[in-house]
Design an enzyme around this catalytic site. Structure first.
Site, mmCIF file in Angstrom:
data_model
loop_
_atom_site.group_PDB
_atom_site.id
_atom_site.type_symbol
_atom_site.label_atom_id
_atom_site.label_comp_id
_atom_site.label_asym_id
_atom_site.label_seq_id
_atom_site.Cartn_x
_atom_site.Cartn_y
_atom_site.Cartn_z
ATOM 1 N N SER A 322 42.136 37.782 39.664
ATOM 2 C CA SER A 322 41.115 38.840 39.726
ATOM 3 C C SER A 322 40.689 39.250 38.315
ATOM 4 C CB SER A 322 41.692 40.035 40.485
ATOM 5 O OG SER A 322 40.865 41.149 40.312
ATOM 6 N N TRP A 325 38.528 36.560 36.886
ATOM 7 C CA TRP A 325 37.200 36.581 37.511
ATOM 8 C C TRP A 325 36.261 37.486 36.703
ATOM 9 C CZ3 TRP A 325 34.180 40.561 39.315
ATOM 10 C CH2 TRP A 325 33.082 40.221 40.107
ATOM 11 N N HIS A 326 36.833 38.560 36.160
ATOM 12 C CA HIS A 326 35.980 39.517 35.433
ATOM 13 C C HIS A 326 35.434 38.967 34.124
ATOM 14 C CE1 HIS A 326 37.640 42.361 38.315
ATOM 15 N NE2 HIS A 326 36.608 43.128 38.016
ATOM 16 N N GLY A 327 36.166 38.084 33.500
ATOM 17 C CA GLY A 327 35.635 37.564 32.245
ATOM 18 C C GLY A 327 36.555 36.540 31.629
ATOM 19 N N PHE A 483 29.670 39.933 34.614
ATOM 20 C CA PHE A 483 30.715 39.237 35.347
ATOM 21 C C PHE A 483 30.088 38.317 36.376
ATOM 22 C CE2 PHE A 483 32.899 43.458 34.450
ATOM 23 C CZ PHE A 483 33.288 43.028 33.211
#
Lengths: 483, 308
Positions: A322, A325-327, A483
């Site tokens: 997770s 996924w953001h960066g 994102f």
């Protein structure tokens, strides 16, 4: 196109009028119009990347069709892999190529090999993480026989590219959104009113709270070495509200806009800062992503069933993914990992589902215990946000060191960091309104139903006025676009 | 649907009315440091209120100076008086071509100069002009030209301040007079502002370029077009900045070429020799010693070239 732009203020009424008055006779034409409008909305930013959305849509549409034509498990699995590989491939190339390359290069250099720099100047397409996950959820649900594949490519394209939630979610499930494109939509006055209220509240959170908190947060994070521990704490508190206002504000505008067109999107935020533990926080923060990971990765891996080691492994994996996924940065990975560390004690003691109800339900204020639980949870998220916001891990550690120093107990450097008084007032206004309406979907939901029109309209006007008085003069993009 | 539109059509004027009331209440009672998008500040930097009050009375001067702070701090009307030149300085803080155009349309015909000296500060081509517009709106009496200026800037802050200025002009009391001496600045009758003598400690600069906004270039062209239409004689000058700062800009020739095409142009960065430490109070403004050298040179040119 940004929601907080003049372009969108012109775009939305035009699309609304054409949608309900010109293309309302035929559902297919109405859906086609939504696809065109959505592509215009996205292309306003950069039309060259429209082909990626089209490509992702076509691949998953045809994978869906092919999945319906075969019962052979091996073939079905291959088709699913095609979809996942294509979507993750697109995402991986545009978002993660440079990250992996740089880290491999660093690792090889560390081992004594010389690697020629080969990073690419890649523009990250806005919203790519959102729509690729949305299309993948469709194929996975079809693969799992939870959903009948659609044969309507227009409806499917509209589902993938639906402009209110295209660039920053909520990441919709096909099981919820796709069937809404098959049904004839009729204008619902109450739902539309509710939509406008949600848009208004979303704008308040974005334009007033997030953008003004950003002023302080940016100043403090960009010059963290110059400030005392207490000022750094103030900076990270501002960032916590910046990111909340920014992202939940976007979600509210998206959900409210969808309501104007007769669609119901899933809820994405449920007052996360009123959570009593981290597990509750993650049930209330970015719900569409958390549940996506839960349903498509965590549960297939075994979830919280099985041995203690398995629980630990699954929790760490899901939170770390997770974060990633953001960066494409180690800071996001550590942010995810840190949340896993927060989460583990709860899951290992089976206390991760004790706070399912809204806090202090039917009461005006929380108990002292609840108050301290909320405060502790907030403080834990603050420490994690430091990693999320920092430029690098080194920056985050230096920030933490500076914050947890003796100067934490000094007075913050208010005068040097902008308009703290009005921002404090605005934050108090938002928190109070959200607290007293926490049992509703959003703070203004069905606002003042037992009050006079004059009262309600005056209150809405006050919010419009606060937006006008406190908005930044330049259009600031939403954080989650990256994102 | 009909009901939906009806409600919206009723809500919009209702909200607008309350919004206007809010602007008045905000402007009257909330301290300006707490307000983001309303800046009604009488006086402010550059003593614009005193200058505009004087501008309303001044008529038939030889020279009118106009431009940014480089103008009101750079053209000392007392020095020109020594040469027998009667002048007035209409410079204002951060004045961009958009505000220059506004001020010329409002005051030029009345002041009726024989020659207009436009100080074209390249830095002013790179900013949006909001701050200067707020300064002018707060210190001038309300007029239609302000609305045109606000529309060309299209800034919420300018609109709010304009609405408050309108309210203040109709219902407010007269603007309180401001002191002629503030923060080391002394307003001299004729529009010049003299700063206490100070010396700049020179610094080195990275190589850089002048930036510019198309809207400001267009406004500059509109100024020239306007002057030609009404037949006012003008020259364009560049008031000197510190030589080190000037040398750091790689595209000075672009600015020169732009300005040369628009009229008689004098770049005093190249016409006089000044010292970073002796003749400036900061990197962009001359101190009184620098002003004297600059103004004497300009007066000589004006007389020698029979420019008015």
């Amino acid at each position: 196109m940004l929601f907080n732009s003049i372009d969108f203020a012109v775009f939305l009424p035009i699309v609304f009028v054409f949608y309900w008055f010109v293309f309302n006779k035929n559902i297919k034409i109405q859906n086609l119009f939504l696809v065109v409008a959505s592509y215009v909305f996205y292309g306003w930013w950069d039309w060259r990347f429209l082909f990626l959305i089209a490509l992702s849509s076509f691949i998953d549409f045809f994978v869906g069709i092919l999945l319906s034509k075969t019962d052979i498990e091996r073939d079905r699995r291959r088709l699913l892999l095609v979809s996942i590989a294509a979507n993750i491939g697109i995402l991986g190339f545009f978002k993660y190529y440079n990250f992996f390359y740089e880290n491999f290069a660093t690792a090889f250099t560390f081992l004594g090999f010389s690697i020629k720099s080969n990073t690419l100047k890649i523009i990250l397409p806005v919203g790519i993480s959102f729509y690729t996950f949305q299309t993948m959820s469709y194929t996975i649900d079809v693969y799992r026989n939870k959903l009948t594949p659609t044969k309507d490519i227009i409806a499917f394209s509209a589902y993938v590219s639906f402009f209110p939630q295209l660039v920053a979610g909520p990441i919709e499930r096909a099981t919820n959104l796709l069937p809404q494109f098959y049904r004839t939509r009729s204008f619902d006055f109450d739902n539309s009113k509710e939509g406008l209220r949600q848009i208004l509240w979303g704008f308040f959170k974005k334009v007033v709270i997030a953008d003004n908190c950003a002023e302080i947060a940016n100043l403090v994070f960009n010059n963290s070495a110059d400030y005392s521990g207490s000022t750094l704490l103030l900076g990270v508190i501002c960032f916590a509200f910046q990111i909340y206002g920014d992202f939940s504000g976007y979600s509210d505008i998206a959900i409210g806009t969808a309501k104007l067109f007769g669609f119901n999107l899933m809820r994405n935020f449920a007052y996360p800062y009123f959570s009593r533990d981290i597990a509750e926080f993650w049930r209330r923060w970015h719900i569409s992503l958390s549940t996506w990971f839960r349903d498509y990765i965590y549960i297939p891996m075994g979830g919280s069933r099985g041995t203690t080691w398995r629980k630990i492994k699954n929790t760490i994996i899901i939170f770390t993914i997770s974060g990633f996924w953001h960066g494409a940065n180690w800071t996001f990975i550590v942010w995810g990992f840190l949340n896993a560390v927060y989460f583990l004690p709860l899951i290992l003691t089976n206390k991760n589902r004790i706070n399912l109800e809204i806090v202090a339900k039917h009461s005006l204020f929380p108990t002292l215990k609840e108050f301290f639980q909320i405060l502790l949870t907030f403080l834990l998220t603050l420490v994690a946000w430091i990693f999320f916001r920092s430029e690098s891990l080194m920056h985050a550690f230096v920030f933490l060191k500076g914050m947890f120093s003796v100067s934490l107990f000094s007075l913050p450097h208010f005068s040097g960091i902008g308009r703290t008084v009005p921002i404090a007032f605005l934050l108090t206004f938002m928190i109070a309104l959200e607290w007293f309406n926490r049992e509703k979907e959003f703070a203004l939901s069905n606002f003042g139903t037992n009050r006079t029109t004059l009262y309600r309209w005056s209150f809405y006007s006050l919010i419009v006025f606060l937006i006008g008085m406190h908005m930044q003069t330049n259009e600031t993009p939403f954080i989650y676009f990256q994102f | 649907m009909k009901q939906f539109f009806k409600k919206i059509l009723l809500f919009v004027p209702f909200c607008f009315a309350l919004y206007l009331i809010g602007i008045v209440v905000w402007g009257e009672f909330i301290p300006s440091k707490y307000i983001n998008n309303l800046r009604y500040k009488i006086g402010s930097i550059g003593q614009m209120q005193l200058r505009l009050q004087e501008a309303k009375r001044i008529k038939n001067v030889d020279i009118l100076f106009i431009g940014s702070s480089a103008a009101y701090r750079g053209f000392d009307t007392r020095i020109f008086k020594k040469y027998g030149i009667n002048s007035f300085n209409l410079g204002s803080s951060a004045q961009t071509p958009i505000q220059t155009l506004y001020l010329l349309r409002r005051y030029l015909m009345e002041i009726n100069p024989k020659l207009l000296v436009i100080d074209a500060n390249p830095l002013m081509l790179s900013i949006d002009g909001t701050e200067s517009a707020l300064d002018i709106i707060s210190n001038d009496s309300f007029n239609k030209g302000m609305v045109d200026m606000a529309l060309s800037l299209n800034s919420l802050k300018v609109y709010h301040t304009l609405l408050y200025a309108w309210y203040a002009s109709v219902f407010g009391e007269d603007k309180p007079p401001i002191d002629t001496v503030r923060n080391g600045d002394k307003y001299i009758s004729g529009g010049f502002v003299e700063h206490e003598l100070a010396f700049f400690k020179h610094i080195n600069y990275e190589k850089q370029e002048w930036e510019y906004r198309k809207i400001q270039l267009r406004a500059f062209d509109k100024i020239i077009e306007y002057l030609k239409t009404i037949g006012v004689k003008y020259i364009i000058v560049q008031t000197p900045i510190t030589p080190k700062l000037y040398a750091s800009f790689a595209n000075n020739s672009f600015i020169d070429s732009f300005l040369e095409k628009r009229g008689s142009y004098y770049n005093f960065n190249q016409l006089i020799t000044l010292n970073d430490s002796l003749h400036f109070l900061d990197a962009n403004h001359l101190n009184q010693q620098g002003v004297e050298i600059y103004n004497n040179k300009l007066a000589e040119i004006l007389l020698k070239d029979n420019l008015f």
